[in-house]
Design an enzyme around this catalytic site. Structure first.
Site, PDB file in Angstrom:
ATOM      1  N   PHE A 240      40.743  42.816  39.082  1.00  0.00           N
ATOM      2  CA  PHE A 240      39.571  43.348  39.582  1.00  0.00           C
ATOM      3  C   PHE A 240      38.465  42.109  39.901  1.00  0.00           C
ATOM      4  O   PHE A 240      38.247  41.279  38.811  1.00  0.00           O
ATOM      5  CB  PHE A 240      39.177  44.387  38.500  1.00  0.00           C
ATOM      6  CG  PHE A 240      37.616  45.106  39.063  1.00  0.00           C
ATOM      7  CD1 PHE A 240      37.899  46.041  39.960  1.00  0.00           C
ATOM      8  CD2 PHE A 240      36.479  44.366  38.397  1.00  0.00           C
ATOM      9  CE1 PHE A 240      36.737  46.647  40.274  1.00  0.00           C
ATOM     10  CE2 PHE A 240      35.245  44.903  38.959  1.00  0.00           C
ATOM     11  CZ  PHE A 240      35.202  46.233  39.956  1.00  0.00           C
TER      12      PHE A 240
ATOM     13  N   ASP B  71      38.176  34.065  37.538  1.00  0.00           N
ATOM     14  CA  ASP B  71      37.312  34.992  37.493  1.00  0.00           C
ATOM     15  C   ASP B  71      37.016  35.419  36.212  1.00  0.00           C
ATOM     16  O   ASP B  71      37.855  35.984  35.406  1.00  0.00           O
ATOM     17  CB  ASP B  71      37.523  36.407  38.244  1.00  0.00           C
ATOM     18  CG  ASP B  71      36.601  37.422  38.202  1.00  0.00           C
ATOM     19  OD1 ASP B  71      35.462  37.448  37.405  1.00  0.00           O
ATOM     20  OD2 ASP B  71      36.692  38.364  38.989  1.00  0.00           O
TER      21      ASP B  71
ATOM     22  N   LYS C 295      28.051  39.044  33.967  1.00  0.00           N
ATOM     23  CA  LYS C 295      28.230  39.997  32.754  1.00  0.00           C
ATOM     24  C   LYS C 295      27.689  39.586  31.490  1.00  0.00           C
ATOM     25  O   LYS C 295      26.208  39.588  31.528  1.00  0.00           O
ATOM     26  CB  LYS C 295      29.729  40.674  32.277  1.00  0.00           C
ATOM     27  CG  LYS C 295      30.217  41.318  33.418  1.00  0.00           C
ATOM     28  CD  LYS C 295      31.460  42.514  33.031  1.00  0.00           C
ATOM     29  CE  LYS C 295      31.657  43.418  34.007  1.00  0.00           C
ATOM     30  NZ  LYS C 295      32.946  43.114  34.708  1.00  0.00           N
TER      31      LYS C 295
HETATM   32  C1  LIG Z   1      32.759  43.394  36.281  1.00  0.00           C
HETATM   33  C2  LIG Z   1      33.902  42.363  36.946  1.00  0.00           C
HETATM   34  C3  LIG Z   1      33.184  42.024  38.239  1.00  0.00           C
HETATM   35  C4  LIG Z   1      32.286  42.723  38.875  1.00  0.00           C
HETATM   36  O1  LIG Z   1      31.012  42.428  38.424  1.00  0.00           O
HETATM   37  P1  LIG Z   1      29.538  43.082  39.032  1.00  0.00           P
HETATM   38  O2  LIG Z   1      28.463  42.763  38.186  1.00  0.00           O
HETATM   39  O3  LIG Z   1      30.049  44.416  38.693  1.00  0.00           O
HETATM   40  O4  LIG Z   1      29.521  43.130  40.272  1.00  0.00           O
HETATM   41  C5  LIG Z   1      34.157  41.083  38.884  1.00  0.00           C
HETATM   42  N1  LIG Z   1      35.143  40.657  38.161  1.00  0.00           N
HETATM   43  C6  LIG Z   1      35.773  40.695  36.825  1.00  0.00           C
HETATM   44  C7  LIG Z   1      36.850  40.343  36.034  1.00  0.00           C
HETATM   45  C8  LIG Z   1      34.917  41.777  36.418  1.00  0.00           C
HETATM   46  O5  LIG Z   1      35.339  42.340  34.955  1.00  0.00           O
END
Ligand SMILES: *Cc1c(COP(=O)(O)O)cnc(C)c1O
Length: 404
Positions: free
Chosen positions: A139, A224, A253
Site C-alpha cells: 500500500f 515506504d 503518519k
Molecule cells: C498510510 C500509508 C500511506 C498513505 O499515507 P496518506 O497520509 O494516507 O496519504 C502510504 N504508504 C503507507 C505504507 C501507508 O501506511
C-alpha cells in the site's frame, strides 16, 4: 460563529460515502484515552492509524503548536522558513538522507518518490528505463500513481487507465525479483513491513536481495516507511536494523504526531534530479506543520523511548497470546514494535470488522489490516496499564463474538 449540532447521522447526510466510520463521534483525547459525545471512554490502540505516536494532545506538541501559531503559519515555497529548515536538518542527522522534500501526506511523499525515480533514470540513462517494481498487497496511498504502484488491485478498480510501467511481484520472493528485474527497471518500491496489507514483515534476505539487484541494474531502492517510520518499530526508521539502506525513504503518519506532514528523504546525488521547477507543493514545508513535527521527532528520537517500544511489543504479544490460549481465534501474531497484527483463524476470515465493532462496544479502539487481520498501532508511549486495560476490553469483545 454558527453553532452546528452534529452527530454520526450527519455523516451520512453531508459526507461523500467513501468511509464508514464507527457509530460514535470522539470529541476529546488525552494520552491513549479518548472520549465520545456521550462521555464514554475508550483506550486507543488505533493511534489514528499509526499517526498519534505521542498519544493525543501531548503537552509538548500542544505547547509548540500554540507558540508557532502566534508566530507564522504559512508562506509557500517562494520563501523558506525556520521550522522547515530545522526539521530538514534534524531528519538528515537522524538517518542516511542528505536532502529532504516536504509535503502533506504519505501519498504525496510517495508521489514525489515515484516521480523522482523516473526522473533520475531519465536523466542518467534515458526514457526507456522507467519500470517500477512493487509487490502484491503493498500500500502506497490513494493518488492514481500511488494506487497503481500499490499491490491491491481493488484500489485501482474503476479508475483506468492507470499509469503504465509498473510490475507487481509476490512479496518476499527473491527468485521472482531476480527474474523480473532488468536494465529497464528504474526502482524497487517496498514497505519494510507491509502495514495495510496485513502487517507482513519483509525477510532480511529479501531486503538484501532488493538492494543488491538495484545496485546491479542501476535502479533505486525506495522504502515506504510512512507506517513503519518514526519510532514505530523501535528503531527510528525500520531500515536501521536491517543492514540495508534505501536510496529514497518516504515518511509521514507519525512524523507530525497528528499534524498533517510528509517528507521524502534521499541522497544529494538522487535529489539533484529534482531541479528547480521539477516538482512542488504549496503547503509542503508549512511552518506550523514542521514546527510540530520537529517537536515530535525530537521527543521520539530518544533511546529510552525507542527501547520501551520493544518492551511494549512484548506486553502486547503476551496479552494477545493469552487471549488466544482461551479462545483460539488467531493463527499468528506478528509485526515489530508497536505495529502489531493478529491474523484471524479461517473460521473468522472476513470478520475483522466485527471484532472492531465489538471492541468499540467494550471501550477499545483498534484497527484491521484487510478483512482477516486485527491491527494495533498505538501511541509509542502508551502506559503499560492502558495496554492491559485495552486487552481486557479486547478479551471481553472476543468472548462475546465467540460465544454468540
Ligand atoms: C498510510 C500509508 C500511506 C498513505 O499515507 P496518506 O497520509 O494516507 O496519504 C502510504 N504508504 C503507507 C505504507 C501507508 O501506511
Amino acid at each position: 460563529m454558527t453553532e452546528y449540532s452534529v452527530s454520526r447521522a450527519t455523516f451520512d447526510d453531508v459526507m461523500v460515502p467513501n468511509y464508514a466510520p464507527q457509530k460514535v463521534v470522539p470529541v476529546r483525547g488525552k494520552g491513549s484515552r479518548i472520549w465520545d459525545q456521550e462521555g464514554k471512554e475508550y483506550i486507543d490502540f488505533a493511534g489514528g492509524i499509526a499517526v498519534n505516536a505521542l498519544g493525543h494532545c501531548h503537552p509538548e506538541l500542544v505547547k509548540n503548536l500554540k507558540s508557532q501559531a502566534d508566530k507564522l503559519w504559512h508562506l509557500s515555497n517562494v520563501y523558506t522558513n525556520e521550522p522547515a529548515l530545522a526539521l530538514a536538518q534534524a531528519l538528515t542527522e537522524v538517518c542516511f538522507a542528505e536532502k529532504v522534500f516536504f509535503c502533506n501526506s504519505g501519498t504525496e511523499a510517495n508521489e514525489a518518490a515515484f516521480k523522482l525515480v523516473r526522473k533520475y533514470a531519465y536523466d542518467h540513462t534515458g526514457p526507456e528505463k522507467h519500470e517500477i517494481i512493487s509487490f502484491n498487497s503493498s500500500f502506497h496511498g490513494r493518488s492514481l500513481f500511488a494506487v497503481t504502484v500499490g499491490g491491491q488491485p481493488k484500489y485501482c478498480e474503476g479508475y483506468a487507465p492507470v499509469p503504465a510501467g509498473v510490475t507487481h511481484l509476490p512479496f518476499n520472493d527473491v527468485e521472482a525479483l531476480k527474474a523480473a528485474i532488468s536494465d529497464k527497471t528504474c526502482a524497487i518500491v517496498l514497505e519494510p513491513i507491509q502495514g495495510e496489507g496485513g502487517v507482513i514483515p519483509a525477510t532480511p534476505e529479501f531486503l538484501q536481495a532488493a538492494r543488491e539487484l538495484c545496485d546491479q541494474h542501476n535502479a533505486l531502492l525506495v522504502f515506504d516507511e510512512v507506517q513503519t517510520g518514526v519510532g514505530r518499530t523501535g528503531e527510528f526508521y525500520a531500515y536501521m536494523n536491517t543492514g540495508v539502506v534505501p536510496d529514497i525513504l518516504t515518511t509521514a503518519k507519525s512524523l507530525g504526531g497528528g499534524f498533517p506532514v510528509g517528507a521524502m528523504l534521499t541522497t544529494t546525488e538522487v535529489a539533484n534530479s529534482f531541479g528547480f521547477g521539477s516538482h512542488g507543493s504549496t503547503y509542503g514545508g508549512n511552518a506550523l506543520a514542521c514546527s510540530v513535527a520537529l517537536a515530535a521527532i525530537t521527543l521520539i528520537n530518544d533511546d529510552q523511548l525507542l527501547a520501551n517500544v520493544s518492551g511494549k511489543h512484548q506486553l502486547f504479544r503476551r496479552e494477545l497470546e493469552s487471549i488466544n490460549d482461551e479462545f483460539g481465534v488467531f493463527t499468528e501474531i506478528r509485526g515489530k514494535g508497536l505495529l502489531i497484527g493478529a491474523e484471524l483463524t479461517p473460521e473468522w476470515h472476513g470478520k475483522g470488522k466485527e471484532f472492531l465493532a465489538a471492541a468499540a462496544e467494550e471501550g477499545l479502539m483498534m484497527l484491521v489490516a484487510g478483512p482477516n487481520v486485527l491491527r494495533m498501532a498505538p501511541s509509542l508511549i502508551i502506559p503499560d496499564d492502558d495496554i492491559r486495560q485495552g486487552m481486557a476490553a479486547l478479551k471481553r469483545a472476543v468472548a462475546k463474538i465467540v460465544q454468540n
